[in-house]
Design an enzyme around this catalytic site. Structure first.
Site, PDB file in Angstrom:
ATOM      1  N   ASN A 163       1.770  -0.041 -15.515  1.00 16.59           N
ATOM      2  CA  ASN A 163       1.927  -0.907 -14.216  1.00 16.59           C
ATOM      3  C   ASN A 163       3.149  -1.977 -13.592  1.00 16.59           C
ATOM      4  O   ASN A 163       3.786  -1.792 -12.584  1.00 16.59           O
ATOM      5  CB  ASN A 163       0.887  -1.233 -13.557  1.00 16.59           C
ATOM      6  N   TYR A 164       3.080  -2.615 -14.729  1.00 19.71           N
ATOM      7  CA  TYR A 164       4.383  -3.525 -14.257  1.00 19.71           C
ATOM      8  C   TYR A 164       5.117  -3.586 -15.424  1.00 19.71           C
ATOM      9  O   TYR A 164       6.159  -4.952 -14.491  1.00 19.71           O
ATOM     10  CB  TYR A 164       3.445  -5.066 -14.522  1.00 19.71           C
ATOM     11  N   LEU A 165       5.513  -3.400 -16.045  1.00 22.32           N
ATOM     12  CA  LEU A 165       6.431  -3.825 -17.492  1.00 22.32           C
ATOM     13  C   LEU A 165       7.012  -2.690 -16.678  1.00 22.32           C
ATOM     14  O   LEU A 165       6.800  -1.490 -17.696  1.00 22.32           O
ATOM     15  CB  LEU A 165       5.907  -3.897 -18.752  1.00 22.32           C
ATOM     16  N   SER A 205       8.071  -8.031 -15.308  1.00 22.23           N
ATOM     17  CA  SER A 205       9.335  -7.475 -16.314  1.00 22.23           C
ATOM     18  C   SER A 205      10.546  -8.214 -16.397  1.00 22.23           C
ATOM     19  O   SER A 205      10.998  -8.512 -17.860  1.00 22.23           O
ATOM     20  CB  SER A 205       9.668  -6.596 -15.712  1.00 22.23           C
ATOM     21  N   ASP A 215      -3.888  -1.963  -9.302  1.00 20.91           N
ATOM     22  CA  ASP A 215      -3.026  -1.565 -10.616  1.00 20.91           C
ATOM     23  C   ASP A 215      -1.992  -0.316 -10.311  1.00 20.91           C
ATOM     24  O   ASP A 215      -1.441  -0.225 -10.511  1.00 20.91           O
ATOM     25  CB  ASP A 215      -3.476  -1.939 -11.676  1.00 20.91           C
TER      26      ASP A 215
END
Length: 855
Positions: free
Chosen positions: A813-815, A610, A107
């Site tokens: 970490n992802y959006l 996202s 992550d």
């Protein structure tokens, strides 16, 4: 015994498999919206673990059971014909097998060239990663040669036309002028002299107006904000090709924890009921365990076994002074340090801050930037995550001889704060780590990086999300290609296409091979047959431990060809055989790079998270919504993405208590509104016929009212007693006489009289306010309370819905943070309501995005 160890990774987060059962997370045919499906299970053993803790999930028995032969729907399709049966052979170079390092799937992501990727050489030592990318060879091996020509979508092989500059990811629009330049222009303008004794501030038009002098703290805060390096306005390289990251770098290394201080002579560990006189070296290790006596670790057999083995090794070198022979392990008492006063705690914190001050920042290209984890880890016991085979093992004290520094050539060499010399000093300006060392217990490489809000970290984050945005231009073609490969006559190609299907539709991690001394966690490429169960007609059940030993459970419908492929891949295999025996993370990522420059499985995961999040937010109609309704809509979308990415946690131990407190507070608000309504009815009975003021306190019964009023009375009396004590302390400090007890008794008597009056009002439907108010003021107060009650109810629902979902990981970490920043502008939501101060500092480049920006 008291422990000298600091807390390390929090192992409290675990699985919420039920959430994965609810979430399909499939982004089918380019549609980024999530689809929620609910499926009933016929077998209790296949139900998701809705309340399983991480340790519980990790301790699940291995499912190496003989599977019943499943019944499948027959088909006449030619797609089930045997594929290439010979195993794919590794390529050889100079007679040696060529191994390519798998991309780490964590992550925490780093800029290219930064990642602490573990590369094991033949001697078992980690080798230094290459500074330049090596041109990848085209595999023309005979075993993977297709048996028939396959029609390809144009643009698949060779350099992709869509990778041209015309389709490069769009960066945030460059400002017309930087804040610094605007400030210089404003300063050059003539301004009227401010009046004496007052400071000036600039209004929106740039002119100066007198205002009161502000405190130093605010001035310092504004100065810090002006000193932020606006790197995103300097056309950062979106590709992050591993080029030079810095020119000059100066820092003070890492700070080592203080040496162990032996316990007072009167504090001893007991063995068989008798105190044992341990030397400091053995006593320190025993203290590590003593600090965990009340945790779940102390009940774990593997943890206890590993600890005792390492402790016995220490005691061979440093045996008990009194000759006690320790042959078995059972600590019966936990030593407690003497509680420190608040003044002592403040003094200790101040001393610690002063000691660490110089380590918190570094000079990067002449700019002061914050350092992240500048502390060397203290010695302790390795806790691991899940069912890690080495949990409980002793982590040695890190010394200067263990640490390699990375620093500028002309920078002064820092002196460690404990005796010793650095292991090595390097001057590699293509990476961004400042120091590294290898942990003894697990062989992991530890790195010191700049803080999350630094320019280098910011550029790394921006490059990552821009790469994910770029995938939008290629994803349709990539999906067409892997869909065609689902029917390939080459086994390796068909397996790779099926793995890509799962990574794309379910946002699975790619997964890496694990050693025998690591926790048994898997990803897509390392799935074993036991982890995947087929259920006719087209359902696949996933059940495995993913990253951090978090259980992934999902029952999901799949494409008919994917179902057939999994059936073929499992034929003639045991439960512990790899499902994708022709695919590795390395080969998969190499193929993805051919599809799009810089594409890896991790980019797919970021892209799907996202774009799904953007779609879910866009679906919400928030016209005329309250602030809390907007926040609930945002958190709901965040939860869906967290479920998609399997970001689970166990419900906090205090969750039920917290929810009960919130529900009690919600009823308290309703009680206040009830009293106001009754007072309004007494003023004018006509309000009883108004639907707006009808009874809405159905969950408040007489018993609860009695209990609540008793609680309120107790709190009021306690408040009066504390106030009385403070007043007497103040009088004594001023040299006066303290008040008599009769003063307090009189105040308590007034409180009791007030609550007697409230008791008489019960059930009458009328009330007298403690403080007289006008009718319109009462109406206004009722309306405000109604809004407050509605908002608080939404908070309760939101808190309970997120009890088993970790929202922070996807935010970090992802959006893409620009999605949140733009959404907040559109819906007039303060960014502080969603992003913590840390996240605002981490993503300054995203805060100035235009409101119409879309991922």
């Amino acid at each position: 015994m008291a422990s000298n160890a600091m807390d390390v990774d929090d192992n409290s987060s675990t699985t919420t498999a039920a959430a994965n059962g609810r979430q399909q997370g499939a982004i089918m045919n380019g549609n980024s919206a999530l689809k929620d499906t609910h499926h009933e299970m016929s077998d209790d053993d296949d139900l998701p673990l809705s309340q399983t803790t991480r340790s519980d999930a990790a301790s699940l028995p291995s499912r190496n059971l003989k599977r019943k032969k499943p019944v499948y729907a027959e088909t006449s399709s030619d797609d089930d014909t045997p594929l290439a049966s010979s195993p794919a052979k590794p390529r050889k170079s100079n007679g040696q097998t060529k191994v390519k390092q798998a991309t780490s799937d964590t992550d925490n992501e780093y800029a290219p060239g930064d990642a602490p990727t573990k590369r094991r050489a033949s001697n078992g030592r980690a080798s230094k990663p290459p500074k330049k990318k090596v041109k990848e060879e085209t595999d023309s091996g005979g075993d993977d040669k297709p048996t028939r020509a396959t029609k390809r979508v144009p643009g698949r092989k060779g350099k992709l036309e869509s990778d041209s500059a015309e389709e490069a990811p769009s960066l945030p629009p460059k400002k017309a002028a930087s804040r610094k330049r605007v400030k210089e222009e404003e300063d050059s303008m003539e301004a009227p002299k401010p009046r004496k004794g007052r400071k000036t501030k600039k209004d929106e038009s740039g002119s100066q107006s007198p205002t009161k002098a502000k405190g130093k703290k605010k001035d310092q805060k504004e100065e810090q904000q002006e000193d932020v390096f606006r790197w995103w306005e300097n056309n950062p390289d979106p590709d992050g090709d591993g080029s030079i990251k810095w020119v000059t770098l100066e820092h003070n290394g890492v700070i080592f924890p203080p040496p162990y201080e032996p316990l007072p002579s009167g504090v001893k560990m007991k063995y068989n009921g008798s105190p044992v006189d341990l030397p400091p070296e053995a006593e320190e290790v025993a203290g590590f365990y003593a600090a965990l006596l009340e945790s779940d670790h102390a009940q774990d057999k593997t943890f206890n076994k590993n600890f005792f083995e390492d402790w016995k090794t220490v005691m061979k070198k440093h045996p008990p002074k009194d000759g006690t022979k320790i042959t078995s392990f059972d600590l019966s008492e936990k030593a407690k340090k003497k509680a420190m006063t608040s003044e002592e705690k403040k003094a200790a914190k101040k001393a610690k801050d002063e000691l660490e001050a110089k380590y918190t920042t570094c000079l990067l290209d002449g700019r002061k930037e914050k350092v992240g984890n500048f502390r060397a880890e203290p010695p302790g016991l390795f806790r691991g995550r899940g069912d890690h085979p080495k949990k409980g093992a002793l982590k040695f004290r890190v010394r200067p001889e263990d640490i390699t520094l990375n620093i500028g050539r002309d920078a002064p060499l820092p002196i460690p704060n404990m005796p010793g010399k650095w292991k090595a000093v390097t001057h590699d300006n293509t990476v961004t780590w400042l120091a590294n060392w290898t942990e003894n217990s697990n062989g992991n490489h530890k790195y010191v990086f700049l803080a999350a809000g630094s320019s280098l970290k910011g550029q790394s984050d921006m490059q990552k999300f821009e790469k994910a945005r770029e995938l939008k231009n290629h994803v349709d073609r990539i999906r067409q290609n892997y869909t065609a490969d689902l029917r390939s006559k080459v086994m390796a190609d068909r397996q790779r296409a099926t793995a890509m299907y799962f990574i794309d539709k379910l946002a699975l991690r790619a997964g890496n091979e694990k050693g025998e001394d690591e926790a048994d966690t898997v990803g897509c490429c390392s799935l074993r047959c036991e982890h995947v169960t087929l259920e006719s007609p087209d359902f696949i059940i996933f059940d495995f431990l993913g990253k951090d030993s978090i259980r992934y459970y999902n029952r999901v419908p799949v494409d008919a060809q994917v179902f057939k492929n999994i059936r073929i891949f499992k034929e003639n295999k045991n439960d512990d055989d790899n499902l994708f025996d022709r695919v590795t993370t390395s080969s998969l990522n190499k193929h993805l790079t051919n599809e799009m420059k810089g594409l890896t499985a991790k980019v797919f995961r970021t892209f799907n998270a996202s774009i799904t999040f953007q779609s879910l937010l866009d679906q919400e109609n928030l016209t005329n919504a309250t602030l809390q309704e907007k926040l609930n809509a945002y958190n709901k979308a965040n939860r869906e993405v967290a479920i998609l990415c399997n970001h689970q946690r166990s419900a906090p131990k205090t969750h039920d208590q917290s929810m009960e407190k919130m529900r009690y507070k919600h009823r308290s608000f309703k009680y206040e509104r009830m009293k106001l309504r009754h007072a309004l009815f007494k003023m004018d009975p006509k309000y009883k016929k108004n639907p707006k003021y009808k009874d809405d306190e159905s969950d408040i019964d007489d018993d609860w009212v009695v209990e609540h009023e008793e609680n309120m009375k107790a709190k009021e009396i306690e408040k009066a007693e504390k106030k009385f004590a403070r007043e007497n302390e103040k009088l004594e400090e001023d040299g006066g006489k303290p008040q008599k007890d009769s003063v307090l008794e009189g105040r308590i008597s007034e409180i009791e009289e007030e609550f007697k009056r409230l008791a008489k009002e019960r059930g009458t439907g009328k009330a007298v306010l403690k403080r007289e108010r006008a009718e319109d003021k009462v109406v206004e107060a009722i309306d405000k309370l109604s809004d407050k009650i509605k908002a608080f109810k939404l908070q309760i629902v939101d808190r309970d819905a997120g009890k088993e979902v970790a929202l922070g990981t996807s935010k970090i970490n992802y959006l893409d943070p620009r999605i949140t920043a733009a959404w907040c502008q559109i819906h007039d939501v303060p960014i502080e309501k969603i992003f913590s101060k840390t996240l605002v500092t981490k993503f300054p480049w995203a805060m100035e995005v235009e409101k119409d920006w879309k991922f």
